[in-house]
Design a protein around this motif. Structure first.
Motif, PDB file in Angstrom:
ATOM      1  N   ASP A   1      35.095  -2.973 -16.901  1.00 34.18           N
ATOM      2  CA  ASP A   1      35.599  -1.732 -16.302  1.00 34.18           C
ATOM      3  C   ASP A   1      34.713  -1.171 -15.192  1.00 34.18           C
ATOM      4  O   ASP A   1      35.019  -0.143 -14.598  1.00 34.18           O
ATOM      5  N   GLY A   2      33.596  -1.843 -14.897  1.00 36.84           N
ATOM      6  CA  GLY A   2      32.752  -1.435 -13.784  1.00 36.84           C
ATOM      7  C   GLY A   2      31.648  -0.452 -14.119  1.00 36.84           C
ATOM      8  O   GLY A   2      30.736  -0.243 -13.305  1.00 36.84           O
ATOM      9  N   LEU A   3      31.688   0.162 -15.306  1.00 41.24           N
ATOM     10  CA  LEU A   3      30.692   1.175 -15.650  1.00 41.24           C
ATOM     11  C   LEU A   3      29.284   0.591 -15.689  1.00 41.24           C
ATOM     12  O   LEU A   3      28.361   1.075 -15.026  1.00 41.24           O
TER      13      LEU A   3
ATOM     14  N   ILE B   1      32.558   8.333 -14.576  1.00 31.72           N
ATOM     15  CA  ILE B   1      33.367   7.884 -15.707  1.00 31.72           C
ATOM     16  C   ILE B   1      34.795   7.674 -15.231  1.00 31.72           C
ATOM     17  O   ILE B   1      35.450   8.616 -14.771  1.00 31.72           O
ATOM     18  N   ALA B   2      35.285   6.443 -15.328  1.00 34.59           N
ATOM     19  CA  ALA B   2      36.662   6.120 -14.963  1.00 34.59           C
ATOM     20  C   ALA B   2      37.449   5.848 -16.241  1.00 34.59           C
ATOM     21  O   ALA B   2      37.145   4.908 -16.971  1.00 34.59           O
ATOM     22  N   LEU B   3      38.453   6.664 -16.502  1.00 31.16           N
ATOM     23  CA  LEU B   3      39.161   6.583 -17.781  1.00 31.16           C
ATOM     24  C   LEU B   3      40.466   5.802 -17.698  1.00 31.16           C
ATOM     25  O   LEU B   3      40.879   5.180 -18.675  1.00 31.16           O
ATOM     26  N   THR B   4      41.143   5.841 -16.569  1.00 35.71           N
ATOM     27  CA  THR B   4      42.420   5.140 -16.448  1.00 35.71           C
ATOM     28  C   THR B   4      42.202   3.747 -15.882  1.00 35.71           C
ATOM     29  O   THR B   4      41.194   3.472 -15.223  1.00 35.71           O
ATOM     30  N   ALA B   5      43.187   2.875 -16.109  1.00 34.70           N
ATOM     31  CA  ALA B   5      43.083   1.510 -15.594  1.00 34.70           C
ATOM     32  C   ALA B   5      42.981   1.509 -14.077  1.00 34.70           C
ATOM     33  O   ALA B   5      42.200   0.742 -13.494  1.00 34.70           O
ATOM     34  N   ALA B   6      43.755   2.377 -13.429  1.00 28.92           N
ATOM     35  CA  ALA B   6      43.732   2.414 -11.962  1.00 28.92           C
ATOM     36  C   ALA B   6      42.367   2.850 -11.438  1.00 28.92           C
ATOM     37  O   ALA B   6      41.834   2.257 -10.489  1.00 28.92           O
ATOM     38  N   SER B   7      41.779   3.875 -12.058  1.00 30.26           N
ATOM     39  CA  SER B   7      40.466   4.347 -11.596  1.00 30.26           C
ATOM     40  C   SER B   7      39.375   3.339 -11.920  1.00 30.26           C
ATOM     41  O   SER B   7      38.410   3.184 -11.157  1.00 30.26           O
ATOM     42  N   GLN B   8      39.516   2.627 -13.022  1.00 33.38           N
ATOM     43  CA  GLN B   8      38.541   1.587 -13.355  1.00 33.38           C
ATOM     44  C   GLN B   8      38.583   0.452 -12.340  1.00 33.38           C
ATOM     45  O   GLN B   8      37.548  -0.058 -11.911  1.00 33.38           O
ATOM     46  N   ARG B   9      39.792   0.051 -11.948  1.00 33.17           N
ATOM     47  CA  ARG B   9      39.929  -1.010 -10.944  1.00 33.17           C
ATOM     48  C   ARG B   9      39.341  -0.572  -9.596  1.00 33.17           C
ATOM     49  O   ARG B   9      38.682  -1.359  -8.910  1.00 33.17           O
ATOM     50  N   ARG B  10      39.595   0.686  -9.225  1.00 32.29           N
ATOM     51  CA  ARG B  10      39.042   1.189  -7.967  1.00 32.29           C
ATOM     52  C   ARG B  10      37.521   1.168  -8.002  1.00 32.29           C
ATOM     53  O   ARG B  10      36.858   0.755  -7.047  1.00 32.29           O
ATOM     54  N   LYS B  11      36.970   1.635  -9.120  1.00 34.36           N
ATOM     55  CA  LYS B  11      35.516   1.661  -9.251  1.00 34.36           C
ATOM     56  C   LYS B  11      34.946   0.241  -9.212  1.00 34.36           C
ATOM     57  O   LYS B  11      33.955  -0.036  -8.519  1.00 34.36           O
TER      58      LYS B  11
ATOM     59  N   SER C   1      36.386 -12.040  -8.863  1.00 34.28           N
ATOM     60  CA  SER C   1      37.244 -11.110  -8.129  1.00 34.28           C
ATOM     61  C   SER C   1      37.457  -9.882  -8.998  1.00 34.28           C
ATOM     62  O   SER C   1      37.117  -9.869 -10.189  1.00 34.28           O
ATOM     63  N   VAL C   2      38.034  -8.837  -8.413  1.00 32.61           N
ATOM     64  CA  VAL C   2      38.344  -7.638  -9.194  1.00 32.61           C
ATOM     65  C   VAL C   2      39.269  -8.005 -10.350  1.00 32.61           C
ATOM     66  O   VAL C   2      39.066  -7.577 -11.499  1.00 32.61           O
ATOM     67  N   GLU C   3      40.282  -8.827 -10.056  1.00 32.46           N
ATOM     68  CA  GLU C   3      41.254  -9.183 -11.096  1.00 32.46           C
ATOM     69  C   GLU C   3      40.602  -9.972 -12.222  1.00 32.46           C
ATOM     70  O   GLU C   3      40.837  -9.707 -13.403  1.00 32.46           O
ATOM     71  N   SER C   4      39.794 -10.973 -11.866  1.00 32.27           N
ATOM     72  CA  SER C   4      39.201 -11.816 -12.913  1.00 32.27           C
ATOM     73  C   SER C   4      38.212 -11.039 -13.767  1.00 32.27           C
ATOM     74  O   SER C   4      38.201 -11.175 -14.997  1.00 32.27           O
TER      75      SER C   4
END
Length: 325
Positions: A68-70, A89-99, A121-124
């Protein structure tokens, strides 16, 4: 498991996820159990945990904790000193992907690797791809801590599945994760060798975090540690700490409560190290003489084994992985 049945299971798993012409790698169960792959994961987790120890962050699984990038965010900032403009802190899937995208872009710039050439990659990463996560962490370690003792020549068998007009096509391939080693002594180093050599300014922060942990555990005994370098040299506090954390009851006749000679101190420390070895809490050879002689690096190695086990247990029981600050 027979190769044919393994291919069939992978094909079934990939059937609904691949578009025509797309390829995907799968790590079969036999490769996941490869001892060298497990050792690589262990070394990388110990490295991350040592780097982020002052922030009270503990990694338990590279697949489950990195995606999740944290932790990547904290690790990248610690390694580079670069502050990234992302939410803490990114709680949603969209914000986690952005982070995650921001962190990976910054990492790519530091590593001088653009995403099309990167083996992640971000996806992997977000989809908890262990191979991609390992490639990323190995690249970061080689760039920012080149003397970290990664297991050499780690390679695993993978299954590559491709969606074609005629259906799914699978084949075996070998994925190289680390290079062949040239230094015969590399395996004898650990994260504390690297810490003292490459980041001596971080040693006091690590010592402070461990002393705080020790004092929390010794408080019920009415004991406290002010000086990590000297107060463990006679083995008394170390034995009492082990007993407190591991549930051992030590008879007074088994050790010297008030040692009066180096030989009595050595007896205590040797007993403590034997207990730690029995509980598989020593990940690096430690000489009892070094503890008695107040060697800081050896003392940290011993205490970090206890810290890692019991800090991890607290985190598993619900304690936040990072402090509110």
């Amino acid at each position: 498991m027979e190769p044919e049945s393994l291919y069939n299971r992978v094909d079934q798993a990939a059937g609904g996820t691949l578009s025509q012409g797309e390829k995907k790698k799968f790590l079969p169960p036999t490769s996941r159990k490869d001892p060298k792959l497990e050792e690589l994961q262990k070394v990388l987790m110990e490295w991350i945990n040592a780097e982020l120890l002052p922030e009270h962050i503990v990694v338990r699984s590279l697949e489950e904790d990195i995606f999740d990038g944290l932790i990547l965010h904290h690790l990248f900032q610690k390694l580079t000193g670069v502050k990234l403009d992302v939410e803490e802190i990114a709680l949603t899937a969209a914000s986690q992907r952005r982070k995650l995208a921001v962190v990976l872009e910054a990492a790519g710039q530091s590593l001088q690797v653009e995403e099309p050439q990167a083996r992640w990659s971000v996806e992997s990463i977000y989809n908890k791809d262990l191979l991609a996560t390992l490639h990323l962490l190995v690249a970061l370690a080689k760039c920012f801590q080149p003397d970290l003792s990664l297991p050499p020549n780690v390679k695993v068998e993978v299954i590559i599945t491709e969606s074609t007009k005629g259906g799914l096509k699978s084949e075996m391939s070998v994925e190289q994760l680390t290079e062949c080693g040239t230094d015969k002594d590399q395996h004898s180093k650990d994260v504390f060798d690297e810490l003292f050599k490459l980041a001596p300014e971080k040693v006091n922060a690590v010592k402070e975090a461990i002393v705080n942990f020790v004092n929390q555990k010794l408080d019920r005994l009415g004991l406290s540690v002010q000086n990590l370098d000297t107060q463990f040299a006679d083995g008394v506090i170390l034995l009492l700490l082990i007993g407190q954390l591991e549930g051992f009851f030590l008879y007074l006749k088994e050790f010297y409560l008030t040692p009066k000679s180096p030989a009595e101190m050595l007896h205590n420390v040797t007993l403590a190290l034997e207990l730690l070895k029995d509980e598989d809490l020593l990940n690096h050879p430690v000489s009892p003489e070094d503890i008695v002689n107040k060697d800081t690096k050896s003392t940290l190695r011993v205490l970090y084994g206890l810290f890692r086990k019991h800090k991890l247990k607290e985190s598993t029981d619900g304690e936040p992985l990072e402090s509110p600050n």
